[in-house]
Design a protein around this motif. Structure first.
Motif, PDB file in Angstrom:
ATOM      1  N   GLY A 165       0.825  -1.203   0.000  1.00  0.00           N
ATOM      2  CA  GLY A 165       0.000   0.000   0.000  1.00  0.00           C
ATOM      3  C   GLY A 165       0.858   1.252   0.000  1.00  0.00           C
ATOM      4  N   LEU A 166       0.412   2.284  -0.696  1.00  0.00           N
ATOM      5  CA  LEU A 166       1.171   3.517  -0.827  1.00  0.00           C
ATOM      6  C   LEU A 166       1.422   4.189   0.515  1.00  0.00           C
ATOM      7  CD1 LEU A 166       2.408   5.790  -2.570  1.00  0.00           C
ATOM      8  CD2 LEU A 166       0.093   6.714  -2.837  1.00  0.00           C
ATOM      9  N   ILE A 167       0.400   4.243   1.359  1.00  0.00           N
ATOM     10  CA  ILE A 167       0.561   4.879   2.668  1.00  0.00           C
ATOM     11  C   ILE A 167       1.479   4.058   3.553  1.00  0.00           C
ATOM     12  CG2 ILE A 167      -0.664   5.529   4.791  1.00  0.00           C
ATOM     13  CD1 ILE A 167      -3.062   6.267   3.010  1.00  0.00           C
ATOM     14  N   ARG A 168       1.293   2.753   3.571  1.00  0.00           N
ATOM     15  CA  ARG A 168       2.079   1.890   4.451  1.00  0.00           C
ATOM     16  C   ARG A 168       3.535   1.823   4.012  1.00  0.00           C
ATOM     17  NH1 ARG A 168      -1.073  -2.129   4.383  1.00  0.00           N
ATOM     18  NH2 ARG A 168      -2.066  -1.716   6.401  1.00  0.00           N
ATOM     19  N   ASP A 169       3.786   1.789   2.713  1.00  0.00           N
ATOM     20  CA  ASP A 169       5.154   1.599   2.256  1.00  0.00           C
ATOM     21  C   ASP A 169       5.909   2.904   2.080  1.00  0.00           C
ATOM     22  OD1 ASP A 169       7.340  -0.114   1.027  1.00  0.00           O
ATOM     23  OD2 ASP A 169       6.967   1.344  -0.559  1.00  0.00           O
ATOM     24  N   LEU A 170       5.261   3.938   1.508  1.00  0.00           N
ATOM     25  CA  LEU A 170       5.984   5.156   1.160  1.00  0.00           C
ATOM     26  C   LEU A 170       5.663   6.327   2.079  1.00  0.00           C
ATOM     27  CD1 LEU A 170       7.974   6.495  -0.802  1.00  0.00           C
ATOM     28  CD2 LEU A 170       5.994   7.142  -2.210  1.00  0.00           C
ATOM     29  N   MET A 171       4.378   6.617   2.273  1.00  0.00           N
ATOM     30  CA  MET A 171       4.027   7.775   3.099  1.00  0.00           C
ATOM     31  C   MET A 171       4.526   7.632   4.530  1.00  0.00           C
ATOM     32  SD  MET A 171       0.338   9.510   4.026  1.00  0.00           S
ATOM     33  CE  MET A 171      -0.015  10.196   2.417  1.00  0.00           C
ATOM     34  N   ILE A 172       4.705   6.410   5.007  1.00  0.00           N
ATOM     35  CA  ILE A 172       5.151   6.199   6.388  1.00  0.00           C
ATOM     36  C   ILE A 172       6.450   6.943   6.683  1.00  0.00           C
ATOM     37  CG2 ILE A 172       6.400   4.063   5.882  1.00  0.00           C
ATOM     38  CD1 ILE A 172       5.421   3.017   8.629  1.00  0.00           C
ATOM     39  N   HIS A 173       7.311   7.126   5.658  1.00  0.00           N
ATOM     40  CA  HIS A 173       8.544   7.888   5.879  1.00  0.00           C
ATOM     41  C   HIS A 173       8.230   9.273   6.424  1.00  0.00           C
ATOM     42  CE1 HIS A 173      11.550   5.186   4.245  1.00  0.00           C
ATOM     43  NE2 HIS A 173      10.883   5.053   3.115  1.00  0.00           N
ATOM     44  N   ASP A 174       7.277   9.948   5.798  1.00  0.00           N
ATOM     45  CA  ASP A 174       6.992  11.324   6.187  1.00  0.00           C
ATOM     46  C   ASP A 174       6.002  11.415   7.335  1.00  0.00           C
ATOM     47  OD1 ASP A 174       8.734  12.783   4.409  1.00  0.00           O
ATOM     48  OD2 ASP A 174       7.493  11.972   2.802  1.00  0.00           O
ATOM     49  N   LEU A 175       5.200  10.387   7.552  1.00  0.00           N
ATOM     50  CA  LEU A 175       4.438  10.332   8.797  1.00  0.00           C
ATOM     51  C   LEU A 175       5.404  10.283   9.980  1.00  0.00           C
ATOM     52  CD1 LEU A 175       1.612   7.801   7.834  1.00  0.00           C
ATOM     53  CD2 LEU A 175       1.453  10.308   7.921  1.00  0.00           C
ATOM     54  N   ASP A 176       6.474   9.505   9.828  1.00  0.00           N
ATOM     55  CA  ASP A 176       7.501   9.455  10.873  1.00  0.00           C
ATOM     56  C   ASP A 176       8.186  10.805  11.023  1.00  0.00           C
ATOM     57  OD1 ASP A 176       9.372   8.038  12.743  1.00  0.00           O
ATOM     58  OD2 ASP A 176      10.817   8.588  11.176  1.00  0.00           O
ATOM     59  N   GLN A 177       8.456  11.487   9.906  1.00  0.00           N
ATOM     60  CA  GLN A 177       9.069  12.809   9.990  1.00  0.00           C
ATOM     61  C   GLN A 177       8.162  13.801  10.726  1.00  0.00           C
ATOM     62  OE1 GLN A 177      12.232  14.076   8.998  1.00  0.00           O
ATOM     63  NE2 GLN A 177      12.518  11.862   9.123  1.00  0.00           N
ATOM     64  N   ALA A 178       6.862  13.746  10.435  1.00  0.00           N
ATOM     65  CA  ALA A 178       5.920  14.642  11.114  1.00  0.00           C
ATOM     66  C   ALA A 178       5.949  14.395  12.620  1.00  0.00           C
ATOM     67  CB  ALA A 178       4.514  14.440  10.559  1.00  0.00           C
ATOM     68  N   LEU A 179       5.991  13.134  13.011  1.00  0.00           N
ATOM     69  CA  LEU A 179       6.076  12.801  14.435  1.00  0.00           C
ATOM     70  C   LEU A 179       7.399  13.275  15.036  1.00  0.00           C
ATOM     71  CD1 LEU A 179       4.649   9.171  14.270  1.00  0.00           C
ATOM     72  CD2 LEU A 179       3.621  11.056  15.539  1.00  0.00           C
ATOM     73  N   TRP A 180       8.488  13.082  14.305  1.00  0.00           N
ATOM     74  CA  TRP A 180       9.822  13.438  14.795  1.00  0.00           C
ATOM     75  C   TRP A 180       9.960  14.948  14.984  1.00  0.00           C
ATOM     76  CZ3 TRP A 180      14.976  13.779  11.784  1.00  0.00           C
ATOM     77  CH2 TRP A 180      16.066  13.567  12.637  1.00  0.00           C
ATOM     78  N   LEU A 181       9.413  15.714  14.038  1.00  0.00           N
ATOM     79  CA  LEU A 181       9.594  17.158  14.058  1.00  0.00           C
ATOM     80  C   LEU A 181       8.537  17.888  14.879  1.00  0.00           C
ATOM     81  CD1 LEU A 181      10.552  17.762  10.316  1.00  0.00           C
ATOM     82  CD2 LEU A 181      12.090  17.621  12.276  1.00  0.00           C
ATOM     83  N   ALA A 182       7.292  17.389  14.892  1.00  0.00           N
ATOM     84  CA  ALA A 182       6.199  18.132  15.528  1.00  0.00           C
ATOM     85  C   ALA A 182       5.518  17.384  16.661  1.00  0.00           C
ATOM     86  CB  ALA A 182       5.162  18.531  14.473  1.00  0.00           C
ATOM     87  N   GLY A 183       5.911  16.142  16.918  1.00  0.00           N
ATOM     88  CA  GLY A 183       5.375  15.445  18.076  1.00  0.00           C
ATOM     89  C   GLY A 183       4.087  14.681  17.809  1.00  0.00           C
ATOM     90  N   PRO A 184       3.471  14.165  18.876  1.00  0.00           N
ATOM     91  CA  PRO A 184       2.303  13.278  18.755  1.00  0.00           C
ATOM     92  C   PRO A 184       1.173  13.897  17.945  1.00  0.00           C
ATOM     93  CG  PRO A 184       3.127  13.317  21.004  1.00  0.00           C
ATOM     94  CD  PRO A 184       3.874  14.380  20.277  1.00  0.00           C
ATOM     95  N   VAL A 185       0.385  13.019  17.326  1.00  0.00           N
ATOM     96  CA  VAL A 185      -0.729  13.428  16.472  1.00  0.00           C
ATOM     97  C   VAL A 185      -2.045  13.124  17.176  1.00  0.00           C
ATOM     98  CG1 VAL A 185      -1.925  12.932  14.289  1.00  0.00           C
ATOM     99  CG2 VAL A 185       0.584  13.129  14.347  1.00  0.00           C
ATOM    100  N   ALA A 186      -2.963  14.088  17.152  1.00  0.00           N
ATOM    101  CA  ALA A 186      -4.273  13.922  17.781  1.00  0.00           C
ATOM    102  C   ALA A 186      -5.328  13.471  16.783  1.00  0.00           C
ATOM    103  CB  ALA A 186      -4.712  15.234  18.434  1.00  0.00           C
ATOM    104  N   GLU A 187      -5.149  13.841  15.493  1.00  0.00           N
ATOM    105  CA  GLU A 187      -6.173  13.523  14.489  1.00  0.00           C
ATOM    106  C   GLU A 187      -5.517  13.410  13.124  1.00  0.00           C
ATOM    107  OE1 GLU A 187     -10.172  15.577  14.446  1.00  0.00           O
ATOM    108  OE2 GLU A 187      -9.383  16.321  12.526  1.00  0.00           O
ATOM    109  N   ILE A 188      -6.018  12.487  12.297  1.00  0.00           N
ATOM    110  CA  ILE A 188      -5.515  12.315  10.944  1.00  0.00           C
ATOM    111  C   ILE A 188      -6.682  12.097   9.999  1.00  0.00           C
ATOM    112  CG2 ILE A 188      -5.137   9.833  11.290  1.00  0.00           C
ATOM    113  CD1 ILE A 188      -2.764  10.044   9.330  1.00  0.00           C
TER     114      ILE A 188
END
Length: 315
Positions: A165-188
């Motif tokens: 899946g596109l989100i699971r395989d590729l987007m996960i890189h930048d989901l991790d970046q969002a977490l690393w740079l801006a912290g926990p996520v409340a809503e997606i």
């Protein structure tokens, strides 16, 4: 790390991500073996490494197991490695589901072994600099990420029920970046165009996710699987109350194929593996922890839930 400073690495997986892993380990002076499967012998001949026929034999003859096989296989292989007293490097995503990612990390903890999720984008020099400089731009307001690559070759990448899946395989890189740079996520909230059909992704395809972080910042994350002629491109912009930062591989000079960013002085795969080895030798945390790997899978699960329901998902 065991056996003093001996570094004997057993690789499970022979797909497109294998060459940078092999090169990275060899640059660190490791003795590298690879489990026999399609493509393994060609990699062994090219890089001068050994092929081992049996997984248990590979585990027995290694100090670290590097899992780069399809996502559905990660949990079982890791459990076998931990049970034998081996530390594990595991390509992202750790597992297909959050529950399996938690189980994988728990297996490491129960065995007293180390688990290193391989989120290599944390080792891209441009993203590392974003992390170091982010405190200079004040309260975070908006983050934007985009990653565009040629669609992969192996069929399993397009099967969401088989760990792809596109989100699971590729987007996960930048989901991790969002977490690393801006912290926990409340809503997606997530969308994908075109939508999957019976769990199958059909490139060319793009996905977009909007994340609301617990601190109020908003992240926009886009991932694209395009045609084979597509140039790898990775972009990020971070806007704060006092300024902004950005990174774009298009400005880094040159073209690199497949999984690698344009040439720089630092190979991110080698930097990642060096960090893991240092963490083993010192007992310190690596730049990416098992908890980070789990958090990224949790966001992926929530993004697919948003796709399924057409609604934002609270975390």
């Amino acid at each position: 790390m065991g056996d003093k400073d001996a570094l004997r690495v057993g690789i499970v997986g022979a797909g497109g991500i294998a060459p940078p892993h092999i090169d990275g380990w060899l640059a660190l002076g490791a003795e590298v073996s690879i489990l026999r499967r399609t493509g393994a012998q060609e990699l062994a001949d090219l890089h001068g490494i050994r092929v081992i026929d049996d997984l248990d034999q590979l585990i027995d003859q290694s100090t670290i197991i590097d899992i780069i096989s399809p996502t559905t296989t990660h949990l079982d292989i890791a459990r076998r490695a931990f049970a034998a007293g081996r530390d594990v490097v595991c390509e992202k995503p750790l597992a297909v589901t959050t529950a399996d990612a938690v189980a994988l990390a728990q297996a490491a903890s129960d065995a007293g072994m180390r688990l290193f999720p391989a989120h290599v984008v944390r080792y891209f020099e441009g993203y590392r600099l974003l992390k170091e400089q982010i405190a200079t731009i004040g309260t975070l307001l908006e983050l934007t990420f985009r990653r565009t690559v040629p669609a992969p070759d192996a069929a399993w990448f397009f099967a969401e029920d088989a760990g792809g899946g596109l989100i699971r395989d590729l987007m996960i890189h930048d989901l991790d970046q969002a977490l690393w740079l801006a912290g926990p996520v409340a809503e997606i909230s997530a969308t994908q165009d075109p939508p999957s059909t019976d769990g199958q992704v059909m490139p060319p395809v793009s996905a977009h996710a909007t994340l609301t972080h617990a601190n109020g910042a908003i992240s926009h994350v886009r991932a694209d699987w395009f045609g084979p002629e597509t140039v790898f491109r990775s972009q990020a912009q971070v806007v704060g109350a006092d300024g902004s930062l950005e990174f774009d591989t298009a400005g880094s000079g040159g073209r690199r194929e497949g999984y690698l960013p344009p040439a720089s002085d630092i190979d991110p795969y080698q930097a990642q593996l060096a960090d893991f080895v240092d963490a083993l030798r010192t007992g310190h945390d690596a730049r990416v922890t098992p908890e980070d790997g789990i958090a990224a899978v949790r966001l992926v699960d929530a993004a697919y839930e948003s796709l399924r329901t057409g609604r934002p998902v609270l975390l």
